[in-house]
Design a protein around this motif. Sequence first.
Motif, PDB file in Angstrom:
ATOM      1  N   THR A 219       0.858  -1.190   0.000  1.00  0.00           N
ATOM      2  CA  THR A 219       0.000   0.000   0.000  1.00  0.00           C
ATOM      3  C   THR A 219       0.889   1.232   0.000  1.00  0.00           C
ATOM      4  O   THR A 219       1.843   1.319   0.789  1.00  0.00           O
ATOM      5  CB  THR A 219      -0.924   0.024   1.230  1.00  0.00           C
ATOM      6  N   TYR A 220       0.579   2.181  -0.886  1.00  0.00           N
ATOM      7  CA  TYR A 220       1.324   3.433  -0.965  1.00  0.00           C
ATOM      8  C   TYR A 220       0.358   4.600  -0.824  1.00  0.00           C
ATOM      9  O   TYR A 220      -0.745   4.565  -1.375  1.00  0.00           O
ATOM     10  CB  TYR A 220       2.064   3.551  -2.302  1.00  0.00           C
ATOM     11  N   THR A 221       0.752   5.637  -0.099  1.00  0.00           N
ATOM     12  CA  THR A 221      -0.061   6.848   0.034  1.00  0.00           C
ATOM     13  C   THR A 221       0.708   8.029  -0.547  1.00  0.00           C
ATOM     14  O   THR A 221       1.942   8.075  -0.478  1.00  0.00           O
ATOM     15  CB  THR A 221      -0.426   7.126   1.494  1.00  0.00           C
ATOM     16  N   ALA A 222      -0.037   8.976  -1.102  1.00  0.00           N
ATOM     17  CA  ALA A 222       0.582  10.118  -1.769  1.00  0.00           C
ATOM     18  C   ALA A 222       1.465  10.902  -0.807  1.00  0.00           C
ATOM     19  O   ALA A 222       1.087  11.122   0.349  1.00  0.00           O
ATOM     20  CB  ALA A 222      -0.496  11.026  -2.345  1.00  0.00           C
ATOM     21  N   PRO A 223       2.639  11.347  -1.264  1.00  0.00           N
ATOM     22  CA  PRO A 223       3.546  12.105  -0.406  1.00  0.00           C
ATOM     23  C   PRO A 223       2.946  13.438   0.022  1.00  0.00           C
ATOM     24  O   PRO A 223       2.045  13.982  -0.632  1.00  0.00           O
ATOM     25  CB  PRO A 223       4.773  12.333  -1.302  1.00  0.00           C
ATOM     26  N   VAL A 239       5.224   6.117  -8.121  1.00  0.00           N
ATOM     27  CA  VAL A 239       4.887   5.272  -6.977  1.00  0.00           C
ATOM     28  C   VAL A 239       5.887   4.136  -6.775  1.00  0.00           C
ATOM     29  O   VAL A 239       6.432   3.959  -5.691  1.00  0.00           O
ATOM     30  CB  VAL A 239       3.452   4.717  -7.116  1.00  0.00           C
ATOM     31  N   PHE A 240       6.123   3.341  -7.825  1.00  0.00           N
ATOM     32  CA  PHE A 240       7.051   2.220  -7.668  1.00  0.00           C
ATOM     33  C   PHE A 240       7.523   1.710  -9.023  1.00  0.00           C
ATOM     34  O   PHE A 240       6.914   1.967 -10.056  1.00  0.00           O
ATOM     35  CB  PHE A 240       6.417   1.064  -6.875  1.00  0.00           C
ATOM     36  N   LYS A 250       9.209   4.029  -4.819  1.00  0.00           N
ATOM     37  CA  LYS A 250       9.781   5.329  -5.176  1.00  0.00           C
ATOM     38  C   LYS A 250       9.108   6.432  -4.361  1.00  0.00           C
ATOM     39  O   LYS A 250       9.739   7.177  -3.655  1.00  0.00           O
ATOM     40  CB  LYS A 250       9.622   5.584  -6.672  1.00  0.00           C
ATOM     41  N   ASN A 251       7.791   6.565  -4.514  1.00  0.00           N
ATOM     42  CA  ASN A 251       6.962   7.486  -3.731  1.00  0.00           C
ATOM     43  C   ASN A 251       7.503   8.915  -3.719  1.00  0.00           C
ATOM     44  O   ASN A 251       7.677   9.532  -2.678  1.00  0.00           O
ATOM     45  CB  ASN A 251       6.805   6.973  -2.298  1.00  0.00           C
ATOM     46  N   THR A 252       7.748   9.438  -4.920  1.00  0.00           N
ATOM     47  CA  THR A 252       8.248  10.802  -5.066  1.00  0.00           C
ATOM     48  C   THR A 252       7.350  11.595  -6.007  1.00  0.00           C
ATOM     49  O   THR A 252       6.626  11.031  -6.828  1.00  0.00           O
ATOM     50  CB  THR A 252       9.684  10.798  -5.628  1.00  0.00           C
ATOM     51  N   LEU A 253       7.400  12.925  -5.888  1.00  0.00           N
ATOM     52  CA  LEU A 253       6.639  13.822  -6.750  1.00  0.00           C
ATOM     53  C   LEU A 253       7.575  14.504  -7.733  1.00  0.00           C
ATOM     54  O   LEU A 253       8.719  14.818  -7.406  1.00  0.00           O
ATOM     55  CB  LEU A 253       5.910  14.877  -5.914  1.00  0.00           C
ATOM     56  N   SER A 254       7.061  14.748  -8.955  1.00  0.00           N
ATOM     57  CA  SER A 254       7.895  15.343  -9.988  1.00  0.00           C
ATOM     58  C   SER A 254       7.016  16.065 -11.007  1.00  0.00           C
ATOM     59  O   SER A 254       5.813  15.832 -11.091  1.00  0.00           O
ATOM     60  CB  SER A 254       8.717  14.263 -10.692  1.00  0.00           C
ATOM     61  N   SER A 255       7.638  16.921 -11.783  1.00  0.00           N
ATOM     62  CA  SER A 255       6.925  17.575 -12.883  1.00  0.00           C
ATOM     63  C   SER A 255       6.973  16.722 -14.149  1.00  0.00           C
ATOM     64  O   SER A 255       6.301  17.041 -15.138  1.00  0.00           O
ATOM     65  CB  SER A 255       7.540  18.951 -13.162  1.00  0.00           C
ATOM     66  N   ASN A 256       7.732  15.627 -14.117  1.00  0.00           N
ATOM     67  CA  ASN A 256       7.887  14.774 -15.287  1.00  0.00           C
ATOM     68  C   ASN A 256       7.568  13.321 -14.955  1.00  0.00           C
ATOM     69  O   ASN A 256       7.793  12.866 -13.826  1.00  0.00           O
ATOM     70  CB  ASN A 256       9.321  14.851 -15.819  1.00  0.00           C
ATOM     71  N   PRO A 257       7.082  12.550 -15.928  1.00  0.00           N
ATOM     72  CA  PRO A 257       6.825  11.128 -15.699  1.00  0.00           C
ATOM     73  C   PRO A 257       8.134  10.359 -15.606  1.00  0.00           C
ATOM     74  O   PRO A 257       9.172  10.816 -16.094  1.00  0.00           O
ATOM     75  CB  PRO A 257       6.020  10.719 -16.932  1.00  0.00           C
ATOM     76  N   PRO A 258       8.110   9.165 -14.996  1.00  0.00           N
ATOM     77  CA  PRO A 258       9.351   8.384 -14.881  1.00  0.00           C
ATOM     78  C   PRO A 258       9.848   7.852 -16.214  1.00  0.00           C
ATOM     79  O   PRO A 258      11.043   7.593 -16.381  1.00  0.00           O
ATOM     80  CB  PRO A 258       8.953   7.232 -13.945  1.00  0.00           C
ATOM     81  N   GLN A 259       8.945   7.676 -17.182  1.00  0.00           N
ATOM     82  CA  GLN A 259       9.297   7.264 -18.539  1.00  0.00           C
ATOM     83  C   GLN A 259       8.550   8.182 -19.510  1.00  0.00           C
ATOM     84  O   GLN A 259       7.658   8.933 -19.115  1.00  0.00           O
ATOM     85  CB  GLN A 259       8.907   5.799 -18.795  1.00  0.00           C
ATOM     86  N   THR A 260       8.906   8.133 -20.787  1.00  0.00           N
ATOM     87  CA  THR A 260       8.242   8.965 -21.785  1.00  0.00           C
ATOM     88  C   THR A 260       6.736   8.616 -21.819  1.00  0.00           C
ATOM     89  O   THR A 260       6.353   7.456 -21.866  1.00  0.00           O
ATOM     90  CB  THR A 260       8.838   8.735 -23.165  1.00  0.00           C
TER      91      THR A 260
END
Length: 269
Positions: A219-223, A239-240, A250-260
């Motif tokens: 289970t993951y909750t938003a940072p 998320v992961f 991973k559970n991090t926030l970003s302005s970009n997606p982890p992949q294209t």
Amino acid sequence: MHWKNGGFLVLAALTLALSACGGVAVPRGDATLSGTVVDATTGLPVQGAKACFVYNGNVSQLCDNTDANGEFVLQLLPAGDHAVQVHKGGFTVARESVSLASGAATTVRIALNPGLSSGELRIVLSWNADPRDLDSHLWIPQGSGYDEVYYSSKGNCDAAPYACLDVDDTSGYGPETITVARPQTGVYSYAVHWYAGTGSWAASGGTVHVYDASGLIATYTAPDNAGEPGGGGLVWWYVFDMDGGALLPKNTLSSNPPQTSGVASLGVK
């Protein structure tokens, strides 16, 4: 031991109040919990599921069965931080935390996961009424690149990439669900995109449940993010990753997606 009449009456009243709890001491209160139970793969109501109040980690006999609309109501509950457990044959048992206030009614929406076969995986995203629309994105390894499963490219569970978007929710709460029918060799990435709505990740109630054939495995909750994603640009919740069946948080926030992602080239839904 000697009891004054008043003390005896109070004890008798407490005994009556707790008699319906099957030995779990649940004090009578004035809070109400109502909810809707839906199928995580369709978003449709689940009738005949049993919802029971959980007090101090113990499942009580304060229960209600969902009706044709998937709805249940539990009354005379004590205020505080508790939980509700929902089960029905063919689904994974779900337990959700709830915060109850004295004299107030609290509502929840619970997505039940249909049982999975060995090797299958399911990712279920849920959130609050706002933001209006959060989107699940799964990148599946394919050769030297990735296939992206999301609302505009829903995948296929019976053929490559052997992953599919079961349901896309656009009006709050979810569920938004992706099933992996046949894991592929390589590293998967899963992220949530803030598509529309106001508020913050911290207040979104964003929660991701991951299931396999054994049941709930993560289970993951938003940072915590005090700023509104639109203003801060942090519209992606990474998320992961998954590699060989192992989840890598991973559970991090970003302005970009982890992949294209194909999101940038699309207009409004």
